[in-house]
Scaffold this motif. Structure first.
Motif, PDB file in Angstrom:
ATOM      1  N   CYS A 140       0.842  -1.206   0.000  1.00  0.00           N
ATOM      2  CA  CYS A 140       0.000   0.000   0.000  1.00  0.00           C
ATOM      3  C   CYS A 140       0.872   1.249   0.000  1.00  0.00           C
ATOM      4  O   CYS A 140       0.556   2.238  -0.678  1.00  0.00           O
TER       5      CYS A 140
ATOM      6  N   ASP B  72       2.177   2.080  -3.424  1.00  0.00           N
ATOM      7  CA  ASP B  72       1.103   2.687  -4.232  1.00  0.00           C
ATOM      8  C   ASP B  72       0.948   4.169  -3.896  1.00  0.00           C
ATOM      9  O   ASP B  72       0.836   5.020  -4.778  1.00  0.00           O
ATOM     10  N   SER B  73       0.973   4.473  -2.600  1.00  0.00           N
ATOM     11  CA  SER B  73       0.778   5.866  -2.188  1.00  0.00           C
ATOM     12  C   SER B  73       1.976   6.742  -2.547  1.00  0.00           C
ATOM     13  O   SER B  73       1.811   7.896  -2.950  1.00  0.00           O
TER      14      SER B  73
ATOM     15  N   THR C 178       1.554   7.607  -6.094  1.00  0.00           N
ATOM     16  CA  THR C 178       0.394   8.482  -6.285  1.00  0.00           C
ATOM     17  C   THR C 178       0.689   9.896  -5.805  1.00  0.00           C
ATOM     18  O   THR C 178       0.210  10.875  -6.384  1.00  0.00           O
TER      19      THR C 178
ATOM     20  N   THR D 246      -4.526   1.574   0.701  1.00  0.00           N
ATOM     21  CA  THR D 246      -4.763   2.350  -0.519  1.00  0.00           C
ATOM     22  C   THR D 246      -6.227   2.235  -0.957  1.00  0.00           C
ATOM     23  O   THR D 246      -6.727   1.135  -1.198  1.00  0.00           O
TER      24      THR D 246
ATOM     25  N   SER E 198      -6.484   6.302   4.794  1.00  0.00           N
ATOM     26  CA  SER E 198      -5.814   6.148   3.509  1.00  0.00           C
ATOM     27  C   SER E 198      -4.302   6.062   3.741  1.00  0.00           C
ATOM     28  O   SER E 198      -3.745   6.807   4.549  1.00  0.00           O
ATOM     29  N   SER E 199      -3.653   5.179   3.006  1.00  0.00           N
ATOM     30  CA  SER E 199      -2.190   5.111   3.114  1.00  0.00           C
ATOM     31  C   SER E 199      -1.559   6.396   2.574  1.00  0.00           C
ATOM     32  O   SER E 199      -0.397   6.684   2.880  1.00  0.00           O
ATOM     33  N   ASP E 200      -2.293   7.187   1.806  1.00  0.00           N
ATOM     34  CA  ASP E 200      -1.767   8.498   1.391  1.00  0.00           C
ATOM     35  C   ASP E 200      -1.517   9.377   2.618  1.00  0.00           C
ATOM     36  O   ASP E 200      -0.500  10.067   2.699  1.00  0.00           O
TER      37      ASP E 200
END
Ligand code: 26V
Length: 819
Positions: free
Chosen positions: A131, A134-135, A138, A474, A803-805
């Motif tokens: 995850c 992915d972040s 992104t 994510t 969110s992993s963001d």
């Protein structure tokens, strides 16, 4: 012109179809007529790979031109899951691909099912790393993931007579278009040998050498041109490997006695939360760490020249648990022995660069290596560890606690044996803390316990070092991709212009809260859940041949099997429900399906017994006509990421029932709530923060708190007292012990019964009644649909924090100094 140089992928369905055909014929050598879903999967993957490679190159150029500061995420596990669908989504060409496939007469979802999960991780820690990758992409953060390209991922699981049977997972044999071999970036690393001194300098010689070959997996970000690299190392025999021993006639001996180069990256160790202490595992750790550190130093020098003063400005290295902790003495070794930097400066560079994430408080999961083993495999590193320890104890600890030898003994990186003749052990967690500038736990509660119970002295010595970064997941994979209908409902409700895209900013989901009471919205939300349940019921039928009704409550516990996670508590309660139904078959209760997915470490006896017991109870319950399908139990074999993607959108109830204080965070808990399941859980890990976000009325919290657990342990506790005072509980435990569920092996469940009655370390029995009561409340709520769906909607709407963001932004700000 920058925008043109870094332009986004814009492929329409026709171009995609054309490229697919080209790859079918020219890369795979198959005719259109003979191509099946497997071939279409590979061809489309090759198309996407081209896009990925194009963008990865552009990302690298951009970062090189900007001399960017990068973060390097070192992890022995990256549980990435299937990549094709995810990459199509992230690159914004999913629907085009769907159309292209349809024009070729093929169904994209059938094609996607042909990908084997790359199972390069055990569970939470490895999935978190995926995850995070992915972040990072992104969020356009310059990042590399470094790990191992295992030939065999986590074992495959089957059941025989209800017992777990393992088999190897040769995932790459199927063909894996995602990894790209990069011979230009190979590394040679050393092992064994001895250290001598020459002209006042340490020389590590007579070593064995292993070659590290990098495989790069492109990591796409959502709605961005940034494609980062996951660089996975594969071990090979170096030319000349073993030659010295060959010359000395010891070829045979060394071939059998020492680790062979090719073995190093063969297999992922399957022991989640329990180190095996094996030489090969230590070599795995060092192998990938040494390759990665050499690789990132080479990159630094290519971009910034030889001056080490700027190193810490350009490089941040995150240690995913202590598994890569040997990176600290490795970087020290390079700085001191190869770059002529003095010890104190080398240590301060390390401390600026490294930070360490702790993922568990379980004492048995904290890695310690025998000093003798490190001395044998990595003699120079053992010397350096001693130097770090000496400096730490005799300047830093001495200044804080002058003359306190007891404190020095307690904080020493080297643990002295308790008994004479015992071994000295290297505490990898202490090495990681001493070598880092920040140490984080993975949820607020956990980080608090890291400060107060795991490292209280370190917290006193360095009050700013220990911090919290709550985990996240994510939303691209765990909502958009796995639950497209819900994603669309959210878009239709709050809009999908670029600014309102919850895929990029999950806090946008908050706007859904306004619809929690809206009957029309509730109806749509419930219908989507129902559709997901119908689809999942078909999966259950196919995999287990069990019929389950989408009108039943789907109650799910999916995670590694461990006593602290307490699948056995769920089991005892199911057994009690069954008995209640037998006592009163006309009981007016909703239908319920209890769904499990879990792998047990192959050597973990009690965990395997719990699997066996659940399967036996399932068999009994599912075949008993007297209870009229009011209760079903499903244990899905071979739980993995791709199954999770099908189960989670279909869940009504999420079981997060660990003993308080033991689950560091949990991330499944976040995925379920995001998809509108209600949590039954203890005040443990991130459950605490989930409850804060959704509100106490929208979650079923039960059971002992961390403080109560500690207090009970302190007071002393006899499980027999609880057993004797709760008739229902006593009856189900007696039933387990009776042999009735497994006549051919009447003692089969003894290990579980003994664990419960002889100590009950995880306080399963103490929490039983509260858990059962919580389930009564779940049923009560289910019987009020407007209330149930309101709560479910509030859960989805309130997950913005997870969110992993957001996690990655926290790391970037508080630890990596990048944003
Ligand atoms: C430990 C070991 C010990 C050596 C052998 C192999 C091995 C493999 C994995 C581990 C790590 C166990 C720790 C772990 O997975 N922790 C989980 O981390 C998740 C992400 O932070 C968190 O959500 C879970 O609560 C936590 O159990």
């Amino acid at each position: 012109n920058k925008t043109e140089q870094y332009a986004t992928t814009t492929l329409d369905a026709d171009q995609l179809a054309h490229s697919i055909k080209r790859h079918l014929q020219q890369s795979l050598g198959v005719d259109l007529e003979e191509a099946g879903p497997a071939e279409y999967w590979e061809a489309l993957s090759l198309v996407v790979r081209e896009q990925g490679l194009d963008l990865i190159r552009k990302t690298r150029h951009k970062e090189r031109d900007e001399k960017a500061r990068r973060v390097y995420y070192l992890s022995l596990e990256f549980l990435v899951g299937r990549l094709l669908g995810n990459n199509l989504h992230n690159l914004g060409i999913y629907h085009q691909a769907e159309e292209a496939m349809a024009n070729l007469g093929v169904n994209l979802s059938d094609v996607l099912e042909h990908e084997t999960d790359p199972a390069l991780g055990n569970g939470g820690l490895g999935r978190l790393a995926a995850c995070f990758m992915d972040s990072l992409a992104t969020l356009d953060l310059p990042a590399f993931g470094y790990g191992i390209n295992y030939r065999f991922g986590l074992f495959k699981q089957d059941f025989a007579g209800g017992k777990q049977v393992e088999s190897p997972d040769a995932w790459r044999e199927e063909s894996c278009p995602w990894g790209i071999e990069r011979p230009k970036r190979k590394q040679l690393i050393k092992l064994y040998g001895r250290v001598t001194e020459r002209a006042g300098k340490a020389v590590w010689e007579d070593t064995q050498e292993i070659l590290g070959m990098p495989w790069d997996v492109p990591v796409t970000g959502y709605g961005t041109d940034t494609v980062n690299t996951l660089r996975l190392w594969e071990s090979r025999a170096a030319e000349g490997f073993d030659l010295s021993s060959f010359d000395e006639g010891r070829y045979q001996e060394s071939r059998s006695g020492e680790i062979q180069a090719e073995n190093v990256s063969q297999v992922l160790y399957p022991n989640d939360n329990h180190p095996a202490g094996k030489e090969l595992r230590l070599i795995q750790q060092y192998f990938f760490v040494a390759c990665s550190i050499a690789d990132l130093i080479a990159r630094y020098k290519r971009e910034n020249g030889d001056n080490w003063d700027g190193f810490a400005e350009k490089v941040a290295i995150q240690l995913n648990d202590t598994h890569p902790a040997i990176a600290v003495p490795e970087l020290m070794r390079i700085l001191m022995d190869e770059e002529d930097i003095v010890f104190s400066k080398a240590l301060s560079i390390c401390r600026e660069v490294f930070s360490y994430t702790n993922h568990t408080l379980l004492p048995e999961a904290l890695e310690k290596w025998p000093q003798n083993l490190i001395t044998k495999v990595l003699p120079r590193h053992m010397q350096i560890i001693h130097m770090i320890n000496y400096h730490f104890l005799h300047t830093e600890v001495e200044t804080q606690w002058p003359g306190d030898n007891n404190m020095k003994r307690r904080l020493s990186i080297i643990e002295e044996p308790e008994r004479p003749g015992g071994q000295q052990m290297v505490r990898m967690a202490y090495l990681s803390v001493v070598g880092s500038h920040k140490v984080n736990g993975v949820a607020a509660l956990h980080s608090g316990l890291v400060k107060t119970t795991l490292f209280p002295e370190f917290n006193e010595l360095w009050p700013d070092k220990l911090v919290n970064v709550t985990n996240g997941v994510t939303p691209r994979r765990w909502l958009d991709y796995c639950n497209p209908e819900l994603a669309k409902l959210i878009d239709d409700t709050i809009g999908k212009d670029e600014k309102a895209d919850w895929r990029k900013d999950l806090s946008k989901l908050d706007a859904i809260n306004a619809y929690a009471d809206d009957p029309a919205f509730q109806k749509k939300f419930a219908a989507i859940k129902h559709n997901n349940k119908i689809r999942f019921a078909a999966v259950v039928k196919e995999l287990c041949n069990i019929d389950i009704s989408p009108d039943a409550i789907f109650d799910v516990q999916i995670k590694r099997l461990h006593e602290y996670k307490r699948q056995q508590l769920n089991l005892l309660h199911i057994m009690a429900l069954y008995r209640r139904l037998l006592d009163n078959p006309d009981l007016d209760v909703p239908q319920r399906v209890f769904i499990f997915g879990a792998k047990a470490a192959p050597g973990y006896k009690v965990a395997k017994t719990i699997i066996h017991a659940i399967n036996r109870v399932a068999e009994r319950v599912n075949n008993d006509r007297r209870i009229k399908d009011k209760l079903k139990v499903v244990f899905l074999p071979n739980y993995r990421v791709s199954l999770a993607e099908k189960i989670i959108p279909a869940a009504d109830v999420s079981e997060q029932i660990s003993t308080a204080g033991f689950e560091a965070s949990g991330t499944g808990n976040m995925k379920f709530a995001l998809n509108g399941a209600l949590t039954v859980g203890t005040l443990d890990g991130a459950n605490v923060e989930i409850a804060e976000e959704v509100g106490d009325d929208n979650i079923f919290i039960y059971g002992l708190t961390v403080e109560e657990v500690a207090e009970l342990r302190h007071r002393g506790y006899n499980p027999k007292d609880v057993y004797n005072s709760n008739a229902e509980l006593k009856a189900v435990i007696d039933w387990l012990a009776s042999g009735d569920l497994c006549p051919e092996e009447p003692d089969a469940f003894r290990p579980l019964v003994d664990s419960l009655l002889g100590g009950d370390y995880f306080l399963t029995l103490v929490d039983y009644q509260a858990y059962s009561d919580a389930h009564d409340k779940i049923v009560e709520t289910w019987n009020k649909p407007e209330l149930w769906w309101k709560m479910a909607i509030i859960n989805t709407a309130s997950m913005g924090k997870f969110s992993s963001d957001r996690s990655i932004m926290d790391y970037a700000k508080t630890i990596w100094n990048m944003a």
